[in-house]
Design a protein around this motif. Structure first.
Motif, PDB file in Angstrom:
ATOM      1  N   LYS A   1     106.801 -47.424 -78.169  1.00  0.00           N
ATOM      2  CA  LYS A   1     106.538 -48.850 -78.336  1.00  0.00           C
ATOM      3  C   LYS A   1     107.582 -49.706 -77.629  1.00  0.00           C
ATOM      4  O   LYS A   1     107.250 -50.713 -76.997  1.00  0.00           O
ATOM      5  N   THR A   2     108.857 -49.331 -77.742  1.00  0.00           N
ATOM      6  CA  THR A   2     109.934 -50.099 -77.117  1.00  0.00           C
ATOM      7  C   THR A   2     110.931 -49.147 -76.473  1.00  0.00           C
ATOM      8  O   THR A   2     110.891 -47.935 -76.694  1.00  0.00           O
ATOM      9  N   ARG A   3     111.844 -49.707 -75.696  1.00  0.00           N
ATOM     10  CA  ARG A   3     112.871 -48.901 -75.029  1.00  0.00           C
ATOM     11  C   ARG A   3     113.756 -48.191 -76.047  1.00  0.00           C
ATOM     12  O   ARG A   3     114.087 -47.016 -75.890  1.00  0.00           O
ATOM     13  N   ASN A   4     114.116 -48.873 -77.115  1.00  0.00           N
ATOM     14  CA  ASN A   4     114.996 -48.282 -78.117  1.00  0.00           C
ATOM     15  C   ASN A   4     114.278 -47.337 -79.070  1.00  0.00           C
ATOM     16  O   ASN A   4     114.918 -46.722 -79.930  1.00  0.00           O
ATOM     17  N   ALA A   5     112.954 -47.245 -78.935  1.00  0.00           N
ATOM     18  CA  ALA A   5     112.212 -46.311 -79.782  1.00  0.00           C
ATOM     19  C   ALA A   5     112.545 -44.861 -79.421  1.00  0.00           C
ATOM     20  O   ALA A   5     112.360 -43.952 -80.237  1.00  0.00           O
ATOM     21  N   LYS A   6     113.047 -44.633 -78.221  1.00  0.00           N
ATOM     22  CA  LYS A   6     113.498 -43.300 -77.831  1.00  0.00           C
ATOM     23  C   LYS A   6     114.821 -43.030 -78.537  1.00  0.00           C
ATOM     24  O   LYS A   6     115.842 -43.673 -78.266  1.00  0.00           O
ATOM     25  N   ARG A   7     114.805 -42.087 -79.459  1.00  0.00           N
ATOM     26  CA  ARG A   7     115.975 -41.854 -80.280  1.00  0.00           C
ATOM     27  C   ARG A   7     115.942 -40.454 -80.877  1.00  0.00           C
ATOM     28  O   ARG A   7     114.913 -39.779 -80.837  1.00  0.00           O
ATOM     29  N   ASP A   8     117.060 -40.025 -81.420  1.00  0.00           N
ATOM     30  CA  ASP A   8     117.166 -38.743 -82.111  1.00  0.00           C
ATOM     31  C   ASP A   8     117.466 -39.024 -83.577  1.00  0.00           C
ATOM     32  O   ASP A   8     118.392 -39.780 -83.896  1.00  0.00           O
ATOM     33  N   ILE A   9     116.670 -38.418 -84.472  1.00  0.00           N
ATOM     34  CA  ILE A   9     116.794 -38.691 -85.905  1.00  0.00           C
ATOM     35  C   ILE A   9     117.151 -37.403 -86.641  1.00  0.00           C
ATOM     36  O   ILE A   9     116.466 -36.384 -86.498  1.00  0.00           O
ATOM     37  N   SER A  10     118.202 -37.460 -87.410  1.00  0.00           N
ATOM     38  CA  SER A  10     118.625 -36.279 -88.164  1.00  0.00           C
ATOM     39  C   SER A  10     117.762 -36.109 -89.421  1.00  0.00           C
ATOM     40  O   SER A  10     117.291 -37.082 -90.002  1.00  0.00           O
ATOM     41  N   ILE A  11     117.550 -34.857 -89.805  1.00  0.00           N
ATOM     42  CA  ILE A  11     116.849 -34.526 -91.045  1.00  0.00           C
ATOM     43  C   ILE A  11     117.643 -33.420 -91.744  1.00  0.00           C
ATOM     44  O   ILE A  11     118.413 -32.697 -91.107  1.00  0.00           O
ATOM     45  N   ASN A  12     117.446 -33.285 -93.048  1.00  0.00           N
ATOM     46  CA  ASN A  12     118.207 -32.251 -93.751  1.00  0.00           C
ATOM     47  C   ASN A  12     117.536 -30.875 -93.616  1.00  0.00           C
ATOM     48  O   ASN A  12     116.384 -30.764 -93.194  1.00  0.00           O
ATOM     49  N   LYS A  13     118.279 -29.858 -93.948  1.00  0.00           N
ATOM     50  CA  LYS A  13     117.829 -28.473 -93.744  1.00  0.00           C
ATOM     51  C   LYS A  13     116.549 -28.179 -94.517  1.00  0.00           C
ATOM     52  O   LYS A  13     115.656 -27.476 -94.022  1.00  0.00           O
ATOM     53  N   GLU A  14     116.444 -28.698 -95.717  1.00  0.00           N
ATOM     54  CA  GLU A  14     115.266 -28.448 -96.551  1.00  0.00           C
ATOM     55  C   GLU A  14     113.985 -28.902 -95.860  1.00  0.00           C
ATOM     56  O   GLU A  14     112.969 -28.197 -95.874  1.00  0.00           O
ATOM     57  N   VAL A  15     114.021 -30.071 -95.252  1.00  0.00           N
ATOM     58  CA  VAL A  15     112.859 -30.594 -94.534  1.00  0.00           C
ATOM     59  C   VAL A  15     112.656 -29.831 -93.223  1.00  0.00           C
ATOM     60  O   VAL A  15     111.538 -29.465 -92.873  1.00  0.00           O
ATOM     61  N   TYR A  16     113.745 -29.584 -92.495  1.00  0.00           N
ATOM     62  CA  TYR A  16     113.678 -28.854 -91.224  1.00  0.00           C
ATOM     63  C   TYR A  16     113.001 -27.494 -91.399  1.00  0.00           C
ATOM     64  O   TYR A  16     112.126 -27.113 -90.607  1.00  0.00           O
ATOM     65  N   ASP A  17     113.386 -26.748 -92.441  1.00  0.00           N
ATOM     66  CA  ASP A  17     112.837 -25.406 -92.668  1.00  0.00           C
ATOM     67  C   ASP A  17     111.328 -25.428 -92.869  1.00  0.00           C
ATOM     68  O   ASP A  17     110.630 -24.473 -92.498  1.00  0.00           O
ATOM     69  N   ARG A  18     110.796 -26.512 -93.439  1.00  0.00           N
ATOM     70  CA  ARG A  18     109.354 -26.609 -93.641  1.00  0.00           C
ATOM     71  C   ARG A  18     108.629 -27.038 -92.355  1.00  0.00           C
ATOM     72  O   ARG A  18     107.547 -26.537 -92.046  1.00  0.00           O
ATOM     73  N   ILE A  19     109.235 -27.943 -91.602  1.00  0.00           N
ATOM     74  CA  ILE A  19     108.581 -28.450 -90.393  1.00  0.00           C
ATOM     75  C   ILE A  19     108.442 -27.367 -89.330  1.00  0.00           C
ATOM     76  O   ILE A  19     107.414 -27.285 -88.654  1.00  0.00           O
ATOM     77  N   VAL A  20     109.448 -26.528 -89.178  1.00  0.00           N
ATOM     78  CA  VAL A  20     109.392 -25.498 -88.124  1.00  0.00           C
ATOM     79  C   VAL A  20     108.350 -24.422 -88.429  1.00  0.00           C
ATOM     80  O   VAL A  20     108.021 -23.621 -87.545  1.00  0.00           O
ATOM     81  N   GLN A  21     107.835 -24.399 -89.642  1.00  0.00           N
ATOM     82  CA  GLN A  21     106.802 -23.424 -90.008  1.00  0.00           C
ATOM     83  C   GLN A  21     105.397 -23.873 -89.617  1.00  0.00           C
ATOM     84  O   GLN A  21     104.450 -23.092 -89.661  1.00  0.00           O
ATOM     85  N   ILE A  22     105.245 -25.130 -89.214  1.00  0.00           N
ATOM     86  CA  ILE A  22     103.911 -25.648 -88.872  1.00  0.00           C
ATOM     87  C   ILE A  22     103.464 -25.055 -87.535  1.00  0.00           C
ATOM     88  O   ILE A  22     104.185 -25.158 -86.537  1.00  0.00           O
ATOM     89  N   PRO A  23     102.293 -24.439 -87.481  1.00  0.00           N
ATOM     90  CA  PRO A  23     101.806 -23.874 -86.208  1.00  0.00           C
ATOM     91  C   PRO A  23     101.444 -24.970 -85.200  1.00  0.00           C
ATOM     92  O   PRO A  23     100.908 -26.015 -85.574  1.00  0.00           O
ATOM     93  N   VAL A  24     101.765 -24.727 -83.940  1.00  0.00           N
ATOM     94  CA  VAL A  24     101.463 -25.689 -82.881  1.00  0.00           C
ATOM     95  C   VAL A  24      99.956 -25.718 -82.635  1.00  0.00           C
ATOM     96  O   VAL A  24      99.291 -24.681 -82.599  1.00  0.00           O
ATOM     97  N   LYS A  25      99.416 -26.916 -82.456  1.00  0.00           N
ATOM     98  CA  LYS A  25      97.980 -27.063 -82.235  1.00  0.00           C
ATOM     99  C   LYS A  25      97.626 -26.831 -80.762  1.00  0.00           C
ATOM    100  O   LYS A  25      98.497 -26.809 -79.892  1.00  0.00           O
ATOM    101  N   GLU A  26      96.350 -26.671 -80.462  1.00  0.00           N
ATOM    102  CA  GLU A  26      95.897 -26.385 -79.106  1.00  0.00           C
ATOM    103  C   GLU A  26      96.289 -27.477 -78.109  1.00  0.00           C
ATOM    104  O   GLU A  26      96.476 -27.212 -76.933  1.00  0.00           O
ATOM    105  N   ASN A  27      96.406 -28.715 -78.592  1.00  0.00           N
ATOM    106  CA  ASN A  27      96.765 -29.822 -77.697  1.00  0.00           C
ATOM    107  C   ASN A  27      98.268 -29.928 -77.465  1.00  0.00           C
ATOM    108  O   ASN A  27      98.733 -30.830 -76.762  1.00  0.00           O
ATOM    109  N   GLY A  28      99.034 -29.021 -78.077  1.00  0.00           N
ATOM    110  CA  GLY A  28     100.468 -28.991 -77.840  1.00  0.00           C
ATOM    111  C   GLY A  28     101.295 -29.780 -78.837  1.00  0.00           C
ATOM    112  O   GLY A  28     102.531 -29.798 -78.737  1.00  0.00           O
TER     113      GLY A  28
END
Length: 346
Positions: free
Chosen positions: A232-259
């Motif tokens: 949406k904006t130039r500053n929308a490009k950013r890196d956001i930290s998350i805690n380990k508990e959330v990270y461990d669940r997100i990395v388990q999500i299978p990648v979809k066919e569209n990438g």
């Protein structure tokens, strides 16, 4: 005015000129009607050093389209341009055959007020901003004699805010539930929204390479109305930290066919969220309300405003103050009590 004539499989555009007391015509042939129209509009704007258009029978609706295609189309994101297209239909319906040289602040304000009778102040304001932009352009080119855009006002119904921040109690309740039920990927989308304050399009735009150890790299945004994946904006490009508990669940999500990580789901996330909140007996909010919840929670914990602004991807701190400096109910009550105690101690 220019004319467009279909000749077989092509389209011939013709523009009338008046030079040195003589009428002349210039023509050019194109393979599509749109190309012919754009050339004709551009030629109309250029002729007579840009000072004759208002003295012809050009309507404001036509001028808005000219300005939209010739000026704004190359200056804004594709998703933003879709908003101009929608505004164009509204403006054509409101102004119909009213010409540029018949416009003044009273005429335009009446049309705005007519639209505002059946629309919210926010929706009306978005249309007014585009009307003002076209009017300022017309004044700068000499097509209208007065710069009255600044006099126009946005009116309309002030609706109750739909994307309200959840209370801390409801935030904890919702976060606990989605953490405990990761088998439904939608719950993980909600979890990540609460954890990061990312916009819905940014969440849907997450790819495997954007998930780094205990963080999300925001690089794409998915829109329901466009294939444009830019942020949406130039500053929308950013890196956001998350805690380990959330990270461990997100990395388990299978990648979809569209990438991408998450299913787009027909862009029905707010509807699904409403069902989830009803199930948990939590007051409804929109998906954008989860972003408000994230920001409000950080404010309630006295997190630095500059950090919150960068985490949300705002262009400046003022944007953060204007839209997200809304304390959660529990925090407001506590600060009310603190203020009264300080006053009583005087």
């Amino acid at each position: 005015m220019a004319s467009i004539v279909k000749r077989g499989k092509s389209y011939r555009a013709q523009v009338s000129l008046y030079k040195k007391g003589k009428h002349q015509k210039i023509t050019k042939t194109f393979s599509t009607r749109r190309e012919a129209q754009l050339w004709a509009l551009e030629t109309e704007l250029e002729k007579g050093n840009g000072k004759q258009l208002a003295h012809r029978s050009t309507t404001f609706a036509d001028y808005f389209d000219n300005w939209m295609y010739l000026v704004k189309m190359n200056d804004v994101r594709e998703t933003t341009f879709q908003n101009y297209l929608r505004a164009s239909k509204i403006i054509r319906k409101l102004f119909q055959d009213i010409k540029l040289n018949d416009l003044n602040d009273i005429v335009v304000q009446k049309k705005i007020d007519e639209y505002a009778k059946t629309h919210s102040r926010k929706t009306t304001h978005e249309v007014v901003l585009k009307i003002k932009g076209a009017l300022r352009d017309a004044y700068a080119r000499g097509y209208i004699s007065n710069d009255f855009a600044r006099l126009l006002k946005s009116r309309g119904k002030v609706l109750a805010k739909r994307n309200k921040a959840l209370s801390i109690t409801d935030l904890k309740k919702l976060r606990k539930y989605v953490l405990e039920h990761p088998e439904d990927e939608f719950n993980l989308l909600v979890l990540l929204a609460l954890e990061t304050g990312m916009r819905r399009g940014e969440l849907l735009g997450i790819r495997p390479e954007n998930i780094v150890r205990y963080g999300i790299e925001v690089r794409h945004s998915i829109s329901p109305t466009s294939d444009d994946t830019s942020l949406k904006t130039r500053n929308a490009k950013r890196d956001i930290s998350i805690n380990k508990e959330v990270y461990d669940r997100i990395v388990q999500i299978p990648v979809k066919e569209n990438g991408y990580i998450f299913n787009f789901g027909g862009f029905k996330q707010s509807e699904r969220l409403a069902e989830l909140l009803d199930k948990l007996q939590i007051n409804r909010t929109t998906f954008h309300g989860l972003r408000d919840t994230h920001a409000s929670f950080l404010f309630s914990q006295n997190i630095d405003l500059v950090y919150v602004s960068k985490r949300l991807g705002h262009d400046n701190i003022q944007t953060t103050q204007n839209y997200y400096l809304e304390l959660m109910p529990e925090k407001k009550h506590q600060q009310d009590a603190d203020a009264l105690n300080l006053l009583n101690a005087l």
